[in-house]
Scaffold this motif. Structure first.
Motif, PDB file in Angstrom:
ATOM      1  N   PRO A 107       0.827  -0.795   0.122  1.00  0.00           N
ATOM      2  CA  PRO A 107       0.223   0.220  -0.048  1.00  0.00           C
ATOM      3  C   PRO A 107       0.670   1.350  -0.095  1.00  0.00           C
ATOM      4  N   ARG A 108       0.115   2.271  -0.859  1.00  0.00           N
ATOM      5  CA  ARG A 108       1.123   3.687  -0.997  1.00  0.00           C
ATOM      6  C   ARG A 108       1.668   4.137   0.400  1.00  0.00           C
ATOM      7  N   ARG A 109       0.425   3.830   1.266  1.00  0.00           N
ATOM      8  CA  ARG A 109       1.068   4.904   2.509  1.00  0.00           C
ATOM      9  C   ARG A 109       2.077   4.267   3.277  1.00  0.00           C
ATOM     10  N   LYS A 110       1.872   2.864   2.583  1.00  0.00           N
ATOM     11  CA  LYS A 110       3.933   2.259   3.713  1.00  0.00           C
ATOM     12  C   LYS A 110       4.814   2.653   2.755  1.00  0.00           C
ATOM     13  N   ALA A 111       4.581   3.179   2.004  1.00  0.00           N
ATOM     14  CA  ALA A 111       5.940   3.719   1.151  1.00  0.00           C
ATOM     15  C   ALA A 111       6.456   4.921   1.636  1.00  0.00           C
ATOM     16  N   SER A 112       5.539   5.816   2.157  1.00  0.00           N
ATOM     17  CA  SER A 112       5.663   7.385   2.482  1.00  0.00           C
ATOM     18  C   SER A 112       7.110   7.886   2.689  1.00  0.00           C
ATOM     19  N   ASP A 113       7.957   6.456   3.826  1.00  0.00           N
ATOM     20  CA  ASP A 113       9.372   7.410   3.931  1.00  0.00           C
ATOM     21  C   ASP A 113      10.287   6.473   2.985  1.00  0.00           C
ATOM     22  N   LEU A 114      10.040   6.262   1.934  1.00  0.00           N
ATOM     23  CA  LEU A 114      11.258   5.199   1.342  1.00  0.00           C
ATOM     24  C   LEU A 114      11.104   6.480  -0.040  1.00  0.00           C
TER      25      LEU A 114
END
Length: 175
Positions: A107-114
């Protein structure tokens, strides 16, 4: 940069260890009026027992690549709730898995800090990057191939970060 630029087909054919693919769009070249997406929207679903009806020749290429000992992994970063196109893509991903690809969803929300590259890509044997460029409406804008070590490191690091957080296809539930 090497003097001879291989094509995507040459990169896949000559890949020895790994081919990784990161997808970050919520739609790709959507045609609503005809084709497989339109068929899916009308209720058609791929039959797991009818391999001949699956996406050819791509799946044959993946099966052949995996049979040579190449690990083929695909990670997809998706917005939730997912787009209609991602629902379509998810419903047919079992064919990629059957051909030997390992597929995960993040999910995109779990990639925010990548730290992620600006474009989708393939990375072959941690050396060759094939960037996929798309127009704003998801049509192919062409590709670009490089063996720049910094680009390869960026892609490898980004992909592994996504892969570590992502959910395997058989466990990912569409939202």
């Amino acid at each position: 940069m090497s003097s001879k630029q291989p094509t995507f087909d040459e990169l896949m054919a000559n890949c020895e260890r790994s081919a990784i693919h990161l997808e970050m769009r919520d739609a790709y070249d959507v045609v609503y009026e005809s084709g497989s997406f339109a068929d899916w929207r009308a209720g058609h679903r791929l039959d797991p027992d009818d391999r001949e009806s699956w996406w050819r020749p791509w799946l044959d290429l993946m099966a052949e690549t995996v049979s040579r000992g190449v690990a083929v992994r695909r990670a997809r970063i998706v917005s939730e709730p997912v787009s209609e196109y991602i629902k379509y893509e998810h419903s047919g991903t079992f064919t990629n898995v059957a051909a030997g690809e390992l597929v995960r969803w993040l999910p995109r929300r779990k990639a925010s800090d990548l730290a992620l590259p600006g474009n989708d890509f393939w990375l072959f044997d941690d050396r060759w990057v094939h960037w996929n460029h798309f127009t704003g409406n998801g049509e192919s804008g062409g590709g670009e191939i490089t063996d720049d070590p910094a680009a390869a490191r960026l892609c490898a690091t980004a992909f592994e970060a996504v892969w570590d957080r992502a959910t395997p296809h058989d466990q990912y539930e569409i939202r």
